[in-house]
Design a protein around this motif. Structure first.
Motif, short mmCIF file in Angstrom:
data_model
loop_
_atom_site.label_atom_id
_atom_site.label_comp_id
_atom_site.label_asym_id
_atom_site.label_seq_id
_atom_site.Cartn_x
_atom_site.Cartn_y
_atom_site.Cartn_z
N GLN A 33 0.84 -1.20 0.00
CA GLN A 33 0.00 0.00 0.00
C GLN A 33 0.87 1.25 0.00
OE1 GLN A 33 -2.52 0.40 3.46
NE2 GLN A 33 -2.81 2.57 3.07
N ALA A 34 1.92 1.27 0.81
CA ALA A 34 2.82 2.41 0.88
C ALA A 34 3.52 2.63 -0.46
CB ALA A 34 3.84 2.21 1.99
N GLU A 35 3.95 1.55 -1.10
CA GLU A 35 4.60 1.65 -2.41
C GLU A 35 3.64 2.22 -3.45
OE1 GLU A 35 6.40 -2.09 -3.49
OE2 GLU A 35 7.42 -2.21 -1.54
N GLN A 36 2.38 1.77 -3.43
CA GLN A 36 1.38 2.29 -4.37
C GLN A 36 1.14 3.77 -4.13
OE1 GLN A 36 -2.01 -0.26 -3.80
NE2 GLN A 36 -1.13 -1.93 -5.00
N CYS A 37 1.08 4.18 -2.87
CA CYS A 37 0.90 5.60 -2.55
C CYS A 37 2.06 6.41 -3.11
CB CYS A 37 0.78 5.80 -1.04
SG CYS A 37 0.69 7.52 -0.53
N ARG A 38 3.29 5.96 -2.88
CA ARG A 38 4.47 6.69 -3.39
C ARG A 38 4.49 6.72 -4.91
NH1 ARG A 38 6.82 4.00 1.07
NH2 ARG A 38 7.63 2.33 -0.26
#
Length: 159
Positions: A33-38
């Protein structure tokens, strides 16, 4: 914690708390999820404990530093013991929402606060065990956020 009694009935106490709270063993799903946000998928940002920039947020209500200083002095007025006290409490800035971090701009991070408290205890020595107390918490009536549940920021109770 430290307590000092320099003379009879005068008590001075101080305490300091230090911590460096961080999430450990973050699941693969949250890391994705964090990677997708970035990567620009904004629907994955500011959600769960991923902040608006795709970082793992700071744990909620875990300030790095807290400190307190208290002074009280008991004096006898006839058969009544009167003990006024003052306290200063400091809390560094901290997350108040699950996806809060120091870079948050959506109300999920609260600033550091210094609060002043005062009180007085009145003990009639002729009636053992009886104490009357009057306290003022947050005497300067400072408004500060303590929790966040979108879209609301909740303030601490007034002084």
């Amino acid at each position: 914690e430290l307590t000092w009694v320099p003379i009879d009935d005068l008590q001075i106490s101080a305490s300091v708390g230090l911590q460096d709270a961080k999430y450990e063993d973050v699941s693969a799903g949250v890391q994705a999820q964090a990677e997708q946000c970035r990567a620009g998928v904004t629907a994955q940002c500011d959600l769960n404990f991923v902040d608006q920039r795709g970082n793992i947020a700071t744990p909620v209500r875990a300030p790095d530093t807290t400190a307190s200083l208290l002074a009280s002095y008991g004096l006898m007025l006839g058969s009544v013991k009167v003990t006024p006290s003052v306290t200063v409490n400091y809390t560094s800035d901290y997350a108040i929402g699950t996806s809060g971090s120091p870079t948050s701009t959506r109300g999920q991070w609260t600033r550091s606060t210094t609060l002043f408290n005062a009180g007085v205890n009145v003990e009639p020595t002729t009636i053992p065990g009886l104490t009357f107390s009057v306290d003022c918490r947050n005497c300067s009536d400072k408004a500060y956020a303590v929790s966040y549940l979108p879209p609301f920021v909740y303030l601490d109770r007034p002084g």
